[in-house]
Design an enzyme around this catalytic site. Structure first.
Site, short mmCIF file in Angstrom:
data_model
loop_
_atom_site.label_atom_id
_atom_site.label_comp_id
_atom_site.label_asym_id
_atom_site.label_seq_id
_atom_site.Cartn_x
_atom_site.Cartn_y
_atom_site.Cartn_z
N HIS A 166 0.84 -1.20 0.00
CA HIS A 166 0.00 0.00 0.00
C HIS A 166 0.88 1.25 0.00
O HIS A 166 0.67 2.18 -0.79
CB HIS A 166 -0.91 0.03 1.24
CG HIS A 166 -2.19 -0.72 1.08
ND1 HIS A 166 -2.27 -2.08 1.10
CD2 HIS A 166 -3.46 -0.28 0.88
CE1 HIS A 166 -3.53 -2.45 0.94
NE2 HIS A 166 -4.28 -1.38 0.80
N LYS A 221 -9.92 -9.49 6.39
CA LYS A 221 -10.54 -10.03 7.61
C LYS A 221 -10.44 -9.01 8.73
O LYS A 221 -9.52 -8.21 8.77
CB LYS A 221 -9.87 -11.34 8.04
CG LYS A 221 -8.44 -11.16 8.52
CD LYS A 221 -8.09 -12.16 9.60
CE LYS A 221 -6.62 -12.05 10.01
NZ LYS A 221 -6.44 -11.52 11.35
#
Lengths: 286, 191
Positions: B37, B103
């Site tokens: 990222h 998750k």
């Protein structure tokens, strides 16, 4: 005494821990499946399917094969103690290729990956001495997601055991779905800061469903299980009845001024395996 | 409701999804964790060697093995998505992401950005790495493997019927986690 045979045994031990969950954990997950509904049931179903797939295909159940962590009990009459640390480290390197394990050891300063799951102080080994001539090695590979939710607090002794319980419940609610619930929680009370954390991790070695022998500690464990599960966080934090599979507490005496609490969180993949090495060099992995 | 979608998923289908729905997806996904990222936010969009806007973003650091035929997936479940919260709003906007798989909880910045740009966040069962790997049919490419290492590199996978995914944050600004927190806050205030 065959050096390589024991290294091979420790590779087997790591492999067993990464691929196959202990039966006490599987049993607890199956119980959770029976009581859950809807999305929560789907999560547990996926977990149980995953356990089967990993076992059948001999693959690590989770891609996070963890930090290689061992608890070793050395029988004082075992003659080859001097080799054990190197044998465990060599086994970790071989297991990284053979199992395989994800290379999980990064230098915090250079970000360089050691690529073999070793480095300064890693594998993390806790040594203890026991009577006899056998060595018992417990492998408990620890994933990052659950370890990130672990905490140490130095409470004021005046808050008492009720204060300890409130801290644990609050932290587990804050952790939400992050540590891959349903989790197993290890709590160390007393000692100094370091011992409280170590006791928390040691508490995870006890099988799921087994209560502490001391009745008042057993009652505390039961109360914590109930309170954390009342949160409704549920499997993977998506809601449900099962947020923890178990809570294990261990204690040591505390300093008059201190009440340290070490909270160590383990994901549902509560991976554990044991190896016994006998004085003649034979071994078993279970 | 249960849905089976091919990636990329268009706005019309995204809008069908509400929290609690079950989804299975087929198509191309790219993995990205913290380091990826960070790197992709630093880079110029034009220098990225694949098109993230036609793929799903999968928060995953897989366990891979290289043999003579190339890379093989051993275990590839989701990683904790909350760690990416500090990047995700900018990441969604820069790369046109409308499907995120991970998750655990994602926060307010992600929720609001998904609402603004019609995207969803879906949860897969954490730790179910061997099962997830069975849905991956092909390893198409890997980027920044040398620099970032196996777990942090960007892997491009082709998945088939990957699921069951649970819609945890939908494009209407609803979040399963936010709903649950209401109950948790009541418990905490009692404590």
């Amino acid at each position: 005494m065959d050096y390589g045979s024991i290294v091979g045994g420790i590779v087997q031990l790591i492999k067993k821990a990464e691929i196959e969950l202990p039966s006490d954990v599987v049993k607890a997950l199956k119980n959770a499946y029976d009581i859950e509904e809807g999305i929560a049931k789907i999560q547990i179903e996926n977990i149980l399917k995953n356990i089967d797939v990993a076992k059948k295909t001999m693959r690590p159940m989770c891609q996070d094969t963890g930090v290689q962590t061992f608890f070793v009990k050395i029988g004082v009459d075992y003659l080859y103690v001097g080799r054990l640390k190197k044998q465990i480290t060599d086994a970790v390197k071989i297991a990284t290729e053979q199992v395989p394990l994800r290379p999980n050891t990064f230098d915090p300063f250079t970000h360089k990956n050691h690529k073999d799951n070793t480095g300064d102080y890693i594998p993390a080994i806790t040594w203890d001495f026991v009577d006899g001539s056998d060595v018992i090695i417990t492998a408990i590979p620890k994933g990052g997601g659950s370890e990130n939710m672990s905490k140490l607090v130095m409470l004021k002794p005046g808050v008492g055991i009720e204060g300890v319980k409130d801290f644990v419940v609050e932290e587990m609610i804050k952790a939400g779905g992050n540590p891959c619930p349903p989790t197993v929680v290890g709590i160390g009370i007393g000692g100094g800061a370091d011992l409280a954390m170590k006791l928390g991790k040691t508490a995870l070695l006890r099988p799921v469903g087994i209560r502490h022998q001391d009745k008042k500690i057993a009652l505390m464990e039961e109360d914590l299980i109930k309170r954390i599960n009342q949160s409704g966080i549920g499997p993977m934090g998506l809601g449900g009845k099962t947020t923890v599979l178990d809570v294990h507490v261990e204690k040591a005496p505390r300093h008059p001024a201190s009440l340290p609490v070490g909270l160590v969180v383990q994901c549902w993949a509560d991976r554990r395996a044991n190896m016994i090495i006998h004085s003649d060099g034979t071994w078993e992995v279970e | 409701m249960e849905y089976h979608f091919d990636i990329p998923v268009d706005v019309e289908d995204i809008k069908k999804l509400h929290i609690g729905d079950i989804v299975y997806v087929s198509g191309t996904v790219f993995t990205a964790r913290d380091a990826a990222h960070h790197l992709m936010l630093e880079q110029n969009k034009i220098d990225i060697p694949f098109d993230p806007s036609i793929m799903a973003l999968y928060h995953c650091g897989p366990l891979m093995k290289k043999n003579k035929d190339g890379w093989k997936v051993i275990s590839a479940g989701p990683t904790t998505s909350g760690r990416m919260e500090i990047f995700e709003d900018k990441f969604i906007e820069k790369y046109g992401i409308n499907l995120i798989i991970g998750k655990g909880d994602m926060g307010e910045r992600t929720r609001k950005t998904l609402q603004k740009h019609s995207g969803v966040y879906m949860s897969y069962t954490g730790g179910a790495g061997a099962l997830a790997a069975d849905s991956i049919q092909e390893v198409r490419a890997v980027y920044w493997l040398e620099e970032l290492g196996m777990a942090e590199a960007i892997w491009i996978f082709v998945v088939k019927e990957f699921g069951p995914l649970v819609v945890a944050i939908d494009s209407y600004g609803e979040s399963i986690y936010r709903e649950l927190k209401k109950n948790e806050n009541i418990l905490l205030s009692k404590g």
